[in-house]
Structures are given as C-alpha cells and as structure tokens.
Design an enzyme around this catalytic site. Structure first.
Site, PDB file in Angstrom:
ATOM      1  NE  ARG A 159      40.516  43.686  31.397  1.00 44.59           N
ATOM      2  CZ  ARG A 159      39.998  44.824  30.940  1.00 44.59           C
ATOM      3  NH1 ARG A 159      38.729  44.903  30.621  1.00 44.59           N
ATOM      4  NH2 ARG A 159      40.732  45.892  30.809  1.00 44.59           N
ATOM      5  CG  ASN A 218      39.732  44.226  34.903  1.00 46.46           C
ATOM      6  OD1 ASN A 218      40.294  43.147  34.840  1.00 46.46           O
ATOM      7  ND2 ASN A 218      40.291  45.336  34.444  1.00 46.46           N
TER       8      ASN A 218
END
Length: 88
Positions: free
Chosen positions: A18, A36
């Site tokens: 990320r 996520n």
C-alpha cells in the site's frame, strides 16, 4: 478522466504494498485510495487520465520489493473526484 476499481491478488499484504502504491500514485498524479481487504487482496481506486492510469497499472503489477502480484482485476466505474491518494 477515468476511475478504475482494481483488486490486486497475490502476496500483497504485510509487504509495504500500500505504501509503494501511494508513493507511485503521488509521483504520477493519480488520485484515489488503497486498502487491504479481509480476503488478503488489496483494493485500489485510481482516478486520472488514461495514460497515467495505464502507467499506474503497470506499477501495480510490479509492486513493492517483497510483494508478489499474481493478477489484477479491474473495472471502470463512474468518475470519482478524489482530492489525494490515501491509504485507508
């Protein structure tokens, strides 16, 4: 301007994926979000011009140094006017 919803499959959680995604999005001017999901995938919303989005998708396949992307699922959705690119 377009927005894509992208689901990234593979080893993409717990490996800096990320953060990598945000850094690259900021570098090329993509706006959106990354997060996520509970099934081990990563969900990305990416808004920008089609050339930038295509470059961004290529970077999503590469991923962070410790990630392993097996495949992406993407679909164009209605344009979302994100102000920044955020990790959520």
């Amino acid at each position: 301007m377009k927005t894509l919803k992208i689901i990234v499959h593979g080893k993409v959680q717990g490996v800096g994926y990320r953060y990598y995604t945000k850094l690259y999005a900021d570098e090329i001017g993509i706006k959106g979000t990354v997060r996520n999901l509970s099934d081990g995938t990563v969900e990305v919303y990416a808004s920008g011009d089609m050339n930038a989005i295509q470059t961004f998708i290529e970077s999503l396949y590469k991923g962070s140094p410790f990630s392993r992307v097996s495949h992406l699922e993407s679909q164009e959705i209605g344009f979302i006017d994100h102000k920044d690119f955020d990790i959520i």
